[in-house]
Scaffold this motif. Structure first.
Motif, PDB file in Angstrom:
ATOM      1  N   LEU A 126      -3.854   9.929   4.701  1.00 33.95           N
ATOM      2  CA  LEU A 126      -3.936  10.208   6.108  1.00 33.95           C
ATOM      3  C   LEU A 126      -3.842  11.878   6.205  1.00 33.95           C
ATOM      4  CD1 LEU A 126      -1.643   7.753   7.733  1.00 33.95           C
ATOM      5  CD2 LEU A 126      -4.089   7.690   7.437  1.00 33.95           C
ATOM      6  N   ASP A 149      -2.752   5.043  -2.286  1.00 30.75           N
ATOM      7  CA  ASP A 149      -3.852   4.219  -2.012  1.00 30.75           C
ATOM      8  C   ASP A 149      -4.929   4.944  -1.160  1.00 30.75           C
ATOM      9  OD1 ASP A 149      -3.430   2.009  -4.100  1.00 30.75           O
ATOM     10  OD2 ASP A 149      -1.525   1.904  -2.715  1.00 30.75           O
ATOM     11  N   ARG A 150      -4.451   5.438  -0.226  1.00 29.78           N
ATOM     12  CA  ARG A 150      -4.925   6.187   1.125  1.00 29.78           C
ATOM     13  C   ARG A 150      -4.219   7.522   1.502  1.00 29.78           C
ATOM     14  NH1 ARG A 150      -3.710   2.032   5.677  1.00 29.78           N
ATOM     15  NH2 ARG A 150      -4.524   3.823   7.128  1.00 29.78           N
ATOM     16  N   ASP A 209      -8.786   9.590   7.530  1.00 30.17           N
ATOM     17  CA  ASP A 209      -8.056   8.457   6.953  1.00 30.17           C
ATOM     18  C   ASP A 209      -8.985   7.680   5.745  1.00 30.17           C
ATOM     19  OD1 ASP A 209      -6.678   6.011   6.241  1.00 30.17           O
ATOM     20  OD2 ASP A 209      -6.719   5.298   8.438  1.00 30.17           O
ATOM     21  N   GLY A 210      -8.414   7.700   4.572  1.00 36.64           N
ATOM     22  CA  GLY A 210      -9.225   7.069   3.343  1.00 36.64           C
ATOM     23  C   GLY A 210      -8.791   7.255   2.153  1.00 36.64           C
ATOM     24  N   ALA A 211      -9.700   6.747   1.145  1.00 40.18           N
ATOM     25  CA  ALA A 211      -9.505   7.150  -0.178  1.00 40.18           C
ATOM     26  C   ALA A 211      -9.139   8.550  -0.649  1.00 40.18           C
ATOM     27  CB  ALA A 211     -10.304   6.346  -1.246  1.00 40.18           C
ATOM     28  N   VAL A 246       0.775   4.963   1.118  1.00 38.95           N
ATOM     29  CA  VAL A 246      -0.123   5.991   1.846  1.00 38.95           C
ATOM     30  C   VAL A 246       0.386   7.376   2.075  1.00 38.95           C
ATOM     31  CG1 VAL A 246      -1.063   6.213   4.391  1.00 38.95           C
ATOM     32  CG2 VAL A 246      -0.765   3.949   3.257  1.00 38.95           C
ATOM     33  N   GLU A 275       0.564  -1.149  -0.042  1.00 37.14           N
ATOM     34  CA  GLU A 275      -0.188  -0.001  -0.016  1.00 37.14           C
ATOM     35  C   GLU A 275       0.654   1.282  -0.047  1.00 37.14           C
ATOM     36  OE1 GLU A 275      -3.943   1.106   2.316  1.00 37.14           O
ATOM     37  OE2 GLU A 275      -2.381   0.595   3.703  1.00 37.14           O
TER      38      GLU A 275
END
Length: 256
Positions: free
Chosen positions: A202, A199-200, A212-214, A33, A31
């Motif tokens: 923060l 992908d994410r 916190d998310g897409a 981030v 992932e």
């Protein structure tokens, strides 16, 4: 099957001031981030704690075992090398534990291949202190990749790069994460870059992880206006990804 990397952080401080409340992060294998937030939100402090360079230490656990500091590929912000090491030697130091009196031809071949992948092959024999800030930044990212870390923690990895190399480095980080399953946690100021490659996302603000998310779910006009004090215009690139154009909020524009 690769497992998620679990990160537990205590309350983080800058001097006597608390910057970030205790929190827990779970990073999925492969992932990418993005860590974003206004200036002073605590992005660097959080990454330093994860890398074991802050007074407070994070606890990192992968597959039921504690992650060693040597397994984290940390790149600090605005880090410069003033030594006369060649670019190739600098890269090889990423695997210094494997180096002996003679460097194995296999390691040299791997290092040269990575330099080619990053468009740095023509700099292999150049001294690090002769490189521009952007060239050094790309070499140091390559060094962290060459170490094959279980986590890449990068503080503003594109800050000194031109537009082409920003895209090249972020694409490489995505490919590296997917190929090795090692997650990437990168502090970024460029929100469009975060929206395009992460992908994410923060969001650090107000002493906590506020969202916190897409990317599209997190980087909303309301949140951008609140924490970045801008009037955002969100457009669409030809690949469908959001492009964030910042404008001064009307309330912040001085009267003429």
């Amino acid at each position: 099957m690769p497992e998620s990397l679990e990160i537990t952080l205590p309350a983080l401080h800058r001097g006597r001031a608390r910057v970030l409340a205790p929190c827990h992060l779970s990073l999925a294998p492969g992932e990418v981030v993005a860590l974003v937030g206004p200036n002073g939100a605590g992005k660097t402090t959080l990454l330093q704690a994860i890398a074991g360079l802050a007074p407070e230490r994070a606890r990192l656990c992968l597959g039921g075992r504690a992650l060693d500091r040597a397994e984290i590929g940390f790149l600090p912000q605005a880090f410069a090398v003033r030594a006369g090491l060649s670019v190739l030697d600098c890269l090889l130091l990423g695997q210094r534990e494997a180096l002996g009196l003679r460097v194995a031809p296999r390691l040299i071949a791997e290092a040269e291949a990575l330099l080619c992948q990053l468009g740095l092959a023509d700099l292999a024999d150049r001294a690090m202190h002769d490189l521009s800030g952007g060239q050094q930044q790309r070499v140091l990212i390559a060094q962290r990749l060459f170490r094959r870390p279980k986590l890449l923690a990068l503080d503003e990895p594109t800050s000194a790069l031109d537009l082409h190399h920003q895209l090249e480095v972020m694409a490489l980080l995505r490919t590296q994460a997917q190929t090795t399953s090692a997650p990437v946690l990168a502090a970024l100021h460029d929100l469009s870059l975060a929206a395009r490659y992460a992908d994410r996302v923060l969001v650090l603000a107000g002493g906590q992880i506020e969202a916190d998310g897409a990317p599209e779910a997190v980087l909303t006009p309301e949140r951008l206006a609140q924490h970045w004090r801008i009037a955002p215009e969100i457009l669409r690139a030809r690949d469908g990804k959001p492009v964030i154009v910042p404008h001064l909020s009307p309330a912040l524009v001085p009267d003429r």
